[in-house]
Scaffold this motif. Structure first.
Motif, PDB file in Angstrom:
ATOM      1  N   GLN A 248      10.803   6.881   5.342  1.00 18.81           N
ATOM      2  CA  GLN A 248      10.521   5.746   4.615  1.00 18.81           C
ATOM      3  C   GLN A 248       9.371   5.127   4.595  1.00 18.81           C
ATOM      4  O   GLN A 248       8.874   4.362   5.588  1.00 18.81           O
ATOM      5  CB  GLN A 248      11.435   4.564   4.864  1.00 18.81           C
TER       6      GLN A 248
ATOM      7  N   SER B 162       7.431   3.704   2.428  1.00 13.91           N
ATOM      8  CA  SER B 162       6.881   2.892   1.448  1.00 13.91           C
ATOM      9  C   SER B 162       6.836   1.329   2.508  1.00 13.91           C
ATOM     10  O   SER B 162       7.283   1.516   3.592  1.00 13.91           O
ATOM     11  CB  SER B 162       8.179   2.557   0.543  1.00 13.91           C
TER      12      SER B 162
ATOM     13  N   TYR C 252       3.395  -3.571  -0.165  1.00 11.98           N
ATOM     14  CA  TYR C 252       2.606  -2.630  -0.860  1.00 11.98           C
ATOM     15  C   TYR C 252       2.089  -2.996  -1.998  1.00 11.98           C
ATOM     16  O   TYR C 252       0.938  -3.306  -2.544  1.00 11.98           O
ATOM     17  CB  TYR C 252       2.968  -1.233  -0.802  1.00 11.98           C
ATOM     18  N   LYS C 253       3.115  -3.350  -3.021  1.00 14.12           N
ATOM     19  CA  LYS C 253       2.879  -3.684  -4.274  1.00 14.12           C
ATOM     20  C   LYS C 253       1.788  -4.906  -4.430  1.00 14.12           C
ATOM     21  O   LYS C 253       1.032  -4.920  -5.475  1.00 14.12           O
ATOM     22  CB  LYS C 253       4.180  -4.176  -5.082  1.00 14.12           C
TER      23      LYS C 253
ATOM     24  N   LYS D 265      -1.832  -3.571  -4.007  1.00  8.06           N
ATOM     25  CA  LYS D 265      -2.108  -1.959  -4.662  1.00  8.06           C
ATOM     26  C   LYS D 265      -3.486  -2.109  -5.499  1.00  8.06           C
ATOM     27  O   LYS D 265      -4.019  -1.113  -5.573  1.00  8.06           O
ATOM     28  CB  LYS D 265      -1.061  -1.462  -5.296  1.00  8.06           C
TER      29      LYS D 265
ATOM     30  N   ASN E 286      -0.747   7.033   2.798  1.00 10.37           N
ATOM     31  CA  ASN E 286       0.669   6.444   2.337  1.00 10.37           C
ATOM     32  C   ASN E 286       0.607   5.074   2.052  1.00 10.37           C
ATOM     33  O   ASN E 286      -0.396   4.469   2.488  1.00 10.37           O
ATOM     34  CB  ASN E 286       1.769   7.146   3.191  1.00 10.37           C
ATOM     35  N   GLU E 287       1.643   4.594   1.629  1.00  8.44           N
ATOM     36  CA  GLU E 287       1.789   2.880   1.302  1.00  8.44           C
ATOM     37  C   GLU E 287       1.330   2.238   2.301  1.00  8.44           C
ATOM     38  O   GLU E 287       1.154   1.113   2.491  1.00  8.44           O
ATOM     39  CB  GLU E 287       3.203   2.774   0.702  1.00  8.44           C
TER      40      GLU E 287
END
Lengths: 608, 608
Positions: free
Chosen positions: A240, A242, A246-247, A250, A283-284
């Motif tokens: 996992q 994510s 993060y959103k 970004k 990665n995120e």
């Protein structure tokens, strides 16, 4: 004077000093004075807000003294080393990469820039991070580099551990921790259970770390032997990667310098985190902490146009890291200073501590599809206490097979880790294999670790905020953000008469009792000189009690550090005004709509 | 279970753990977990408010690594020791005073209280602090005390230094500081100048200290080898022992146990500070810091009826102290625990560092009546640079006489501490004595030092706040004041259905984003069990989301830890209510005037 020298001068006069100076000091140790400590604590406060409070991290406090066996399992005892060479006559030691780069840098200053040799030296210096020991030794030989102190021949390169060793009790070898995270790794299960057996979660810690650095370079507070780390460990299921937030970050743009770009001698690229994730640079989770790092740096007054994230090459990686990006800041000495590192430590530490300590530092992963798994369980021909049966069946398959082997060999086996010693007899117990459906599995969490070197960050904050007045370059000031400034407001009596002094002292007490970090400056210096001293420590605001202040309604002048502009304000509004300025709710400029700009007193009796 | 055991159990389950437990730990080192760290930081915050902010102390931060020469000048290298004996066969070491008291205490339990021997043993135990090494050895011989581990004979007593030693660079001997104050003493002149050359002023520091304790006693966090000190050094002119804020505290009552009362085997007396000052037990400055110490202890939840100030006997004093009073707290283990010490260090440290380092750590005392003082000054027959003349005449009389002696002996003297080496010739320079009127003199500041052992204070806070529910003694709770509690409010979904969980999670986020230290507890346990867990860490308030919460207008129940009473409040009032409760502006009881007492839900679908 060069900017770097001006900075060193004002830092040492006002904020910090070499430790134990009256005994000629001790190299690479510094004391923070009253102003340095406030700046340091304000930076720490900001870090705690962003990385502890906002991230709801489990914040912990563990000792600096660490047993050898812990640091052996983590690999530090074997691999936390620097490469040195010795002066063959005097035995003086030099850090090899610093020796080469200092030597070649000195040569550069004597060579024409267009010369091929110049280019060649530059390439070696910039590639030092990526070279093996053998490659560095070849350079020493090729360029006949000698001891910088004596000109003697140098020994072959050797590795030396950087940890300080001491003894606890009368014989237990221990070391001062070189990083904070090992105490968090060995306690993984505690924190995992505190988090109700769920991933992900973050553990944070702030404290001293120790490295017995040996380099002849003078480097102020940027290469201390005792220094402060602020570390966060983000534990997550590697399936996992994510990150829930993060959103929201970004689209943030940062300067990326990948290992690949460095090999091709390219510059850093300013790209969005989304692009970096899409290009598989990070990665995120990494991306999220890059954004948070840049935000932290901006909040404390670092110029983030001088911030880049540089990826380590494989030769440069710490022994525990799968990948690592340094957050580096460009300083006025011309170089990039590593201020933080964001490492992907994989499950290196948890796995090693599990292997050596035999305590499983694992988490329970739920499986979406249950699987069949082979189990070996003891079955008893006679009735046994449930607790004993559980104790035996909780062991690993390997342990169970060992018991079975001993039973077969000796006819009996003594269980010693139960409340009483129990003797099992061959024939009355057997190990049976069966298949069972399971919906969980044990796995190692992975770890992303953002780690911050507080003194280096502090140095960068000094460097990026140093300004010289346009009209007088000997007047130095720091543009620290108000929340970081050691003192928010100085209070000055204009003259040395008792009325001014008494009222100024009352104003100071009034601000202090209202929670404003202020300081009275009633030194016997002209007001102009006192303003210079206040600017020199980056105090954003100054209040002056003058002759007009003695008249009703009592008022004072309020001075802005950056513009040196002053307005005249009533004393009773001072607390609100200062709180609004410090928290950023209003700008100093906007005050001029409400209050008269101060140009001179009505009751002028002195001039400065 | 005894109260002490209940306490140890809940402390270890919820707040802290032995360091490096998976490697079987390391004696006398502890980790603070997430809750322990919050409690610790809240105690530190309170200390900083009272001793740094309110006292406007110069707060500093210095390294733990300290050069041997500093600790030699301060006397620690020679005298910071404990007295030990060794098992003659195994070499195991025992701290002598602990050995005697443990041995005699064990004998006490087998003797009738009315027996003379009982009384005799008790007397020895209570006098141990005051005995010399020889006296302790006589006791070992008289009572034939043997090694508690093996029964072997014991060696003669010997002293052993308690400091941890390591090496910096490749050969510099250094120690981990056993107290914080030496770095402040050696920097005295910096802080004196920071304070504009005025006395009195206070310097404070908080940080780790290290002592290689060796005792077989198990003592949790009350005798750590790495621990936190919070120290304040109050520098003052010994001719001015008044304190500006003494008047505001003179009526405060405290428990005093003087050295004299101890010799006469008397109990502590509860008297006012004014009486203590009048009886010459303490001066005004000491008295002021006694009051502040008691205030601090009360603020963090210590029961000050169990606090006493006990004076050290002369045998017990640290080598640097002229007098010292320990702030001791009575704990449920039955003994008095030293939690702070307020020492009169006189000018011991400043004088010794001046003598050894040759840097004058003195202040300028203004004289009310100018005095005539003999001066020796060089006079030159030829013109010399002013700077050179000043450099020579700034030396001490002793140094000047040495130059004169060398001039007479060799006919010349080379000045080497000038920008260039200068040769003085006999005949061209002479030392002349003159009388001058001076209105200042150099003197040593004296120092009063309140020093706090944070982990021991934390232990006392645990101990004094532990309560057992009247209806069920297995239910434990801590009555921490809200400002000290690790978590101010827990948020509980009543049932495990998603509506409850989602709303509870929203309430938790809402409180968190409004700055309230809260935590969601959605574990799969009954609400009653979750309340018990919340009480066990001393959380003063709890919010429960139940079926009625889902109806408009949304409301929750608010539970009080101490009374276990609940009221029903609208969600939108929660932040204000909690802030008022935590800051002490309102009591929980007063809420019942405004909000309905909760006894059961309207929409009851589950019971607990």
């Amino acid at each position: 004077m060069e900017k770097k020298n001006i900075l060193d001068d004002v830092m040492k006069r006002r904020f910090l000093n070499s430790s134990f100076e009256i005994y000629d000091g001790i190299a690479r140790f510094y004391d923070l004075g009253p102003l340095g400590t406030k700046l340091y604590e304000n930076i720490i406060e900001c870090w705690k807000l962003l990385f502890v409070k906002q991230e709801r991290s489990l914040h912990i406090k563990c000792p600096v003294i660490t047993p050898a066996k812990v640091l052996s399992a983590s690999g530090h005892l074997q691999r936390f080393t620097d490469v040195f060479v010795k002066d063959m006559q005097t035995g003086e030691m030099f850090r090899l990469d610093h020796l080469i780069s200092d030597n070649l840098n000195a040569r550069l200053s004597t060579i024409d820039k267009n010369n091929d040799v110049f280019r060649q030296y530059e390439e070696i210096i910039s590639s030092l991070n990526h070279l093996t020991i053998q490659e560095m030794q070849s350079i020493v030989e090729e360029y006949s580099i000698l001891s910088p102190s004596t000109g003697n021949q140098l020994s072959k390169p050797f590795e030396r551990n950087l940890m300080f060793k001491t003894v606890v009790g009368s014989s237990d070898d221990v070391y001062l921790r070189p990083e904070l995270s090992q105490s968090a790794f060995v306690n993984f299960t505690n924190y995992y259970l505190y988090n109700k057996g769920r991933l992900p979660f973050a553990v944070s810690q702030i404290g001293s770390a120790f490295r017995n650095e040996a380099t002849t370079r003078s480097s102020g507070i940027t290469r201390l032997r005792e220094f402060t780390l602020a570390e966060l460990l983000y534990f997550f299921d590697p399936q996992q990667t994510s990150h829930p937030k993060y959103k929201s970050v970004k689209d943030v743009q940062l300067n990326f310098l990948s290992a690949c770009a460095q090999r091709e001698d390219k510059q850093a690229e300013n790209i969005s985190l989304e692009e970096a994730v899409n290009r598989n640079l990070v990665n995120e989770i990494m991306a999220y902490f890059f954004a948070k790092t840049q935000l932290f740096f901006r909040e404390i007054g670092v110029d983030v146009s001088k911030l880049r994230f540089r990826q380590h090459s494989s030769n440069e990686l710490a022994h525990y890291a799968k990948s690592c990006w340094d957050a580096e800041c460009l300083t006025s000495s011309g170089g990039w200073l590593e201020c933080a590192g964001i490492s992907d430590r994989n499950c290196f530490d948890l796995e090693n501590h599990t292997r050596v300590s035999k305590s499983a530092l694992t988490f329970n992963r739920s499986l979406t599809i249950p699987v069949l798994k082979k189990f070996k369980e003891f079955e008893f021909a006679i009735s046994m206490p449930d607790e004993l049966v559980d104790r035996l069946n909780d062991k690993t398959n390997e342990e169970k097979e060992e018991i079975e082997r001993q039973l077969n060999e000796n006819g009996e086996f003594y269980v010693k880790d139960f409340t009483e010693v129990v003797c099992l007899k061959r024939g009355l117990v057997k190990l049976v294999e069966s298949l069972k459906e399971v919906d969980t599995e044990q796995a190692f969490a992975h770890v992303i670790e953002p780690s911050f070197g507080i003194e280096r960050i502090m140095y960068t904050v000094f460097d990026h905020n140093l300004r010289l007045r346009k009209n007088n370059e000997r007047k130095v000031y720091f543009t620290f953000p108000a929340n970081i400034s050691p003192i928010k407001c100085k209070v000055f009596p204009l003259g040395s008469n008792d009325d001014h002094k008494m009222l100024a002292s009352k104003v100071d007490e009034y601000l202090h009792s209202n929670g404003i970090e202020c300081e009275l400056d009633d030194a016997r210096l002209s007001i102009g000189k006192r303003y210079v001293k206040s600017d020199e420590i980056g105090t954003p605001y100054g209040v002056t009690v003058d002759f007009d202040s003695l008249l009703e309604p009592h008022s004072v002048t309020l001075r802005d550090r950056d513009s040196t502009m002053q307005v005249r304000v009533p004393i009773e509004s001072l607390v609100d005004i200062l709180n609004n300025l410090i928290s950023g709710k209003v700008t100093f400029e906007s005050l001029t709509d409400q209050f008269p700009i101060f140009t001179g007193q009505l009751q002028s009796k002195t001039t400065n």
